[in-house]
Design a protein around this motif. Structure first.
Motif, short mmCIF file in Angstrom:
data_model
loop_
_atom_site.label_atom_id
_atom_site.label_comp_id
_atom_site.label_asym_id
_atom_site.label_seq_id
_atom_site.Cartn_x
_atom_site.Cartn_y
_atom_site.Cartn_z
N UNK A 82 97.43 117.08 92.18
CA UNK A 82 97.01 116.31 91.38
C UNK A 82 97.92 114.93 91.05
N UNK A 83 99.04 115.28 91.06
CA UNK A 83 99.96 114.11 90.62
C UNK A 83 100.17 113.35 91.95
N UNK A 84 99.86 113.46 92.98
CA UNK A 84 100.10 112.65 94.26
C UNK A 84 98.88 111.79 94.56
N UNK A 85 99.33 110.68 95.20
CA UNK A 85 98.25 109.50 95.57
C UNK A 85 97.40 110.50 96.32
N UNK A 86 95.80 109.94 96.18
CA UNK A 86 94.92 110.38 97.18
C UNK A 86 94.65 109.71 98.10
N UNK A 87 94.13 110.15 99.46
CA UNK A 87 93.69 109.50 100.76
C UNK A 87 92.13 109.20 100.64
#
Length: 148
Positions: free
Chosen positions: A55-60
């Motif tokens: 949830x806290x990381x950038x999506x692709x």
């Protein structure tokens, strides 16, 4: 009088020939610049969409035109899947100056250099849960992003 009409016909012929030559050049440019990619395979169709690893990381975002981007716009690029291997070529996009200060202009100029440096990664990809998850190199599990 004949010379006037003869000159008029010659000028008209030159105009028509120049128009035809211009149209031919335009058609050649369109033909060679067209993006003629093969259609997506079934496996590639599974990858199209937005994916997250935590949830806290950038999506692709993997787009149907085989381009991708991170949600934080830190990298963009292209992708393809061939024989169970995901190949990603990425680079950092050019960033406009945030201000007209020397620091803002310097960062923008540095981003031009970074945007020219491309890196390519190739990883084994496998899908599970009817295309709702994929695993890269048997280590990193990504989930299709859903609205929460």
């Amino acid at each position: 009088m004949k010379t006037f009409f003869l000159k008029f016909k010659q000028a008209r012929l030159r105009t028509v020939l120049a128009g035809l030559a211009g149209a031919l050049v335009l058609l050649l440019i369109l033909y060679f610049s067209a993006n003629r990619q093969p259609p997506l395979t079934a496996e590639e169709q599974l990858l199209v969409g937005e994916w997250e690893i935590a949830p806290d990381f950038p999506t692709r975002f993997f787009h149907a035109d085989r381009s991708f981007e991170r949600s934080d716009r830190d990298s963009v690029g292209t992708w393809k899947i061939k024989e169970g291997r995901l190949s990603i070529t990425s680079w950092q996009p050019y960033k406009l100056p945030s201000s007209l200060s020397m620091a803002g202009l310097t960062r923008s100029l540095e981003s031009i250099e970074r945007s020219r440096k491309k890196s390519t990664e190739e990883m084994i990809i496998s899908f599970s849960d009817k295309g709702q998850r994929f695993i890269l190199d048997r280590k990193w599990e990504w989930s299709r992003k859903t609205d929460r």
